[in-house]
Design a protein around this motif. Structure first.
Motif, mmCIF file in Angstrom:
data_model
loop_
_atom_site.group_PDB
_atom_site.id
_atom_site.type_symbol
_atom_site.label_atom_id
_atom_site.label_comp_id
_atom_site.label_asym_id
_atom_site.label_seq_id
_atom_site.Cartn_x
_atom_site.Cartn_y
_atom_site.Cartn_z
ATOM 1 N N ILE A 164 6.884 80.193 55.080
ATOM 2 C CA ILE A 164 8.203 80.814 54.560
ATOM 3 C C ILE A 164 9.305 79.723 54.148
ATOM 4 N N GLU A 165 9.354 78.678 55.063
ATOM 5 C CA GLU A 165 10.387 77.510 54.986
ATOM 6 C C GLU A 165 10.115 76.985 53.569
ATOM 7 N N ASN A 166 8.691 76.569 53.161
ATOM 8 C CA ASN A 166 8.632 75.825 52.011
ATOM 9 C C ASN A 166 9.006 76.958 50.786
ATOM 10 N N LYS A 167 8.816 78.117 50.744
ATOM 11 C CA LYS A 167 8.856 78.941 49.680
ATOM 12 C C LYS A 167 10.543 79.145 49.468
ATOM 13 N N THR A 168 11.331 79.225 50.588
ATOM 14 C CA THR A 168 12.604 79.209 50.742
ATOM 15 C C THR A 168 13.422 78.001 50.071
ATOM 16 N N ALA A 169 12.634 76.905 50.412
ATOM 17 C CA ALA A 169 13.061 75.618 49.958
ATOM 18 C C ALA A 169 12.491 75.064 48.451
ATOM 19 N N SER A 170 11.822 76.356 47.976
ATOM 20 C CA SER A 170 11.175 75.871 46.718
ATOM 21 C C SER A 170 10.241 74.662 46.720
ATOM 22 N N LYS A 171 9.540 74.429 47.781
ATOM 23 C CA LYS A 171 8.432 73.436 48.015
ATOM 24 C C LYS A 171 7.088 74.085 47.671
ATOM 25 N N GLU A 172 6.102 72.997 47.348
ATOM 26 C CA GLU A 172 4.901 73.255 47.292
ATOM 27 C C GLU A 172 4.250 73.597 48.687
ATOM 28 N N ASN A 173 3.637 74.692 48.668
ATOM 29 C CA ASN A 173 2.962 75.058 50.016
ATOM 30 C C ASN A 173 1.654 74.506 50.274
ATOM 31 N N ASN A 174 1.646 73.138 50.632
ATOM 32 C CA ASN A 174 0.348 72.489 50.855
ATOM 33 C C ASN A 174 -0.289 72.794 52.210
ATOM 34 N N PHE A 175 -1.721 73.589 52.204
ATOM 35 C CA PHE A 175 -1.783 74.215 53.481
ATOM 36 C C PHE A 175 -3.532 73.994 53.633
ATOM 37 N N SER A 176 -3.818 73.352 54.829
ATOM 38 C CA SER A 176 -5.011 72.848 55.190
ATOM 39 C C SER A 176 -5.519 73.116 56.293
ATOM 40 N N HIS A 177 -6.525 73.974 56.675
ATOM 41 C CA HIS A 177 -7.006 74.433 57.983
ATOM 42 C C HIS A 177 -8.513 74.883 58.135
ATOM 43 N N ASP A 178 -9.192 73.935 58.576
ATOM 44 C CA ASP A 178 -10.548 74.183 58.667
ATOM 45 C C ASP A 178 -10.885 74.354 60.137
ATOM 46 N N TRP A 179 -11.634 75.536 60.626
ATOM 47 C CA TRP A 179 -11.931 75.629 61.730
ATOM 48 C C TRP A 179 -13.329 75.042 62.246
ATOM 49 N N GLU A 180 -13.583 74.350 63.337
ATOM 50 C CA GLU A 180 -14.670 73.554 63.734
ATOM 51 C C GLU A 180 -14.908 73.990 65.189
ATOM 52 N N PRO A 181 -16.360 74.010 65.490
ATOM 53 C CA PRO A 181 -16.398 74.342 66.961
ATOM 54 C C PRO A 181 -16.094 73.011 67.620
ATOM 55 N N ILE A 182 -15.944 72.874 68.806
ATOM 56 C CA ILE A 182 -15.656 71.847 69.630
ATOM 57 C C ILE A 182 -16.886 70.787 69.750
ATOM 58 N N GLY A 183 -17.721 71.527 69.457
ATOM 59 C CA GLY A 183 -19.001 70.502 69.425
ATOM 60 C C GLY A 183 -18.949 69.687 68.187
ATOM 61 N N ASN A 184 -18.233 69.942 67.185
ATOM 62 C CA ASN A 184 -18.035 69.116 65.880
ATOM 63 C C ASN A 184 -16.725 68.190 65.814
ATOM 64 N N ILE A 185 -16.115 68.299 67.199
ATOM 65 C CA ILE A 185 -14.907 67.626 66.929
ATOM 66 C C ILE A 185 -15.081 66.429 68.117
ATOM 67 N N SER A 186 -14.890 65.360 67.548
ATOM 68 C CA SER A 186 -15.110 63.970 68.458
ATOM 69 C C SER A 186 -14.658 63.854 69.845
ATOM 70 N N LEU A 187 -15.228 63.706 70.658
ATOM 71 C CA LEU A 187 -14.771 63.400 72.153
ATOM 72 C C LEU A 187 -13.526 62.371 72.221
ATOM 73 N N ASN A 188 -13.628 61.546 71.227
ATOM 74 C CA ASN A 188 -12.534 60.616 71.178
ATOM 75 C C ASN A 188 -11.382 61.261 70.960
ATOM 76 N N LEU A 189 -11.254 62.352 70.139
ATOM 77 C CA LEU A 189 -9.911 63.099 69.902
ATOM 78 C C LEU A 189 -9.520 63.812 71.161
ATOM 79 N N GLN A 190 -10.604 64.517 71.810
ATOM 80 C CA GLN A 190 -10.539 65.134 72.944
ATOM 81 C C GLN A 190 -9.753 64.380 74.148
#
Length: 246
Positions: free
Chosen positions: A63-89
């Motif tokens: 909504i903020e981007n639309k109100t400010a006439s900015k491009e809506n860049n959206f990236s969201h990919d769900w991954e099981p925790i087994g596919n996420i590095s222990l380093n990040l955890q």
């Protein structure tokens, strides 16, 4: 001679009318409270098993981007925790919540420290745990009102009881903002390092964790001296965490 018949029916007194309104209001509030508890518990149970498709913050940013006439860049990919590095955890534990694996949702020492720091006029610190941040991101809006903090505490208790630590970490790493329009570990790994979340090295994981206080302001790559200092500190703490047992 005609007999005058008088009605014995009494008009309702204003007091009784008020009592009727109060009764209706009480019933409405009681039902509303029941619905709130029922829906909130049902949603927590649902998201114990189902990936969270979006969060209130994602909607707000759009909504903020639309109100400010900015491009809506959206990236969201769900991954099981087994596919996420222990380093990040380990990196987010080191950066955001050192007692995550042992507390029951709240770190009262950190909260007291943050309160004292804020009272002295220093930079505002939240003192929120990963559990609290997850509850806020998934179920609530941004802000510092007492109502929101109270609801945050309520949902924190629920997810600690119903989800457990591993699921909380999984949802947290898949939902939080990790860049401008970047949500979750997989999207962040692709955005910052052009690789999967499972392949993040310790320093790369620390780079993502280091920008979490202001992910739209800071950069995980080509970082400022401030972020580079945070990365180094996070890596040192990661080495002390050892094996993660949920």
């Amino acid at each position: 001679m005609a007999t005058k018949i008088t009605s014995t029916k009494k008009k309702p007194s204003p007091k009784k009318g008020n009592e009727s309104f109060k009764t209706k209001l009480s019933r409405f509030l009681f039902k509303a409270i029941l619905w709130f508890f029922g829906l909130s518990i049902a949603s927590v149970v649902l998201f114990k098993y189902v990936p969270v498709p979006f969060t209130p913050l994602m909607v707000i940013r759009g909504i903020e981007n639309k109100t400010a006439s900015k491009e809506n860049n959206f990236s969201h990919d769900w991954e099981p925790i087994g596919n996420i590095s222990l380093n990040l955890q380990k990196a987010v534990i080191a950066s955001e919540d050192g007692t995550f694996l042992i507390h029951n949702g709240f770190d009262f020492k950190a909260m007291q420290k943050a309160y004292t720091s804020n009272e002295r006029g220093r930079k505002i610190k939240g003192g929120s745990t990963i559990s609290q941040q997850t509850a806020k991101n998934v179920f609530l809006w941004q802000g510092r009102s007492y109502l929101r903090k109270g609801l945050e505490a309520y949902f924190t208790v629920l997810i600690e009881l119903i989800w457990g630590k591993e699921r909380i970490m999984e949802v947290y790493l898949n939902s939080i903002e990790m860049g401008d329009g970047v949500y979750g570990a997989q999207a962040a790994a692709k955005h910052w390092y052009r690789k999967d979340a499972a392949s993040l090295t310790p320093i790369q994981a620390a780079g993502i964790a280091a920008i979490l206080p202001s992910p739209r302001r800071f950069s995980a790559t080509s970082s400022s001296s401030y972020i580079n200092g945070r990365k180094a500190k996070i890596v040192r703490v990661m080495k002390q965490i050892g094996k993660i047992k949920y």
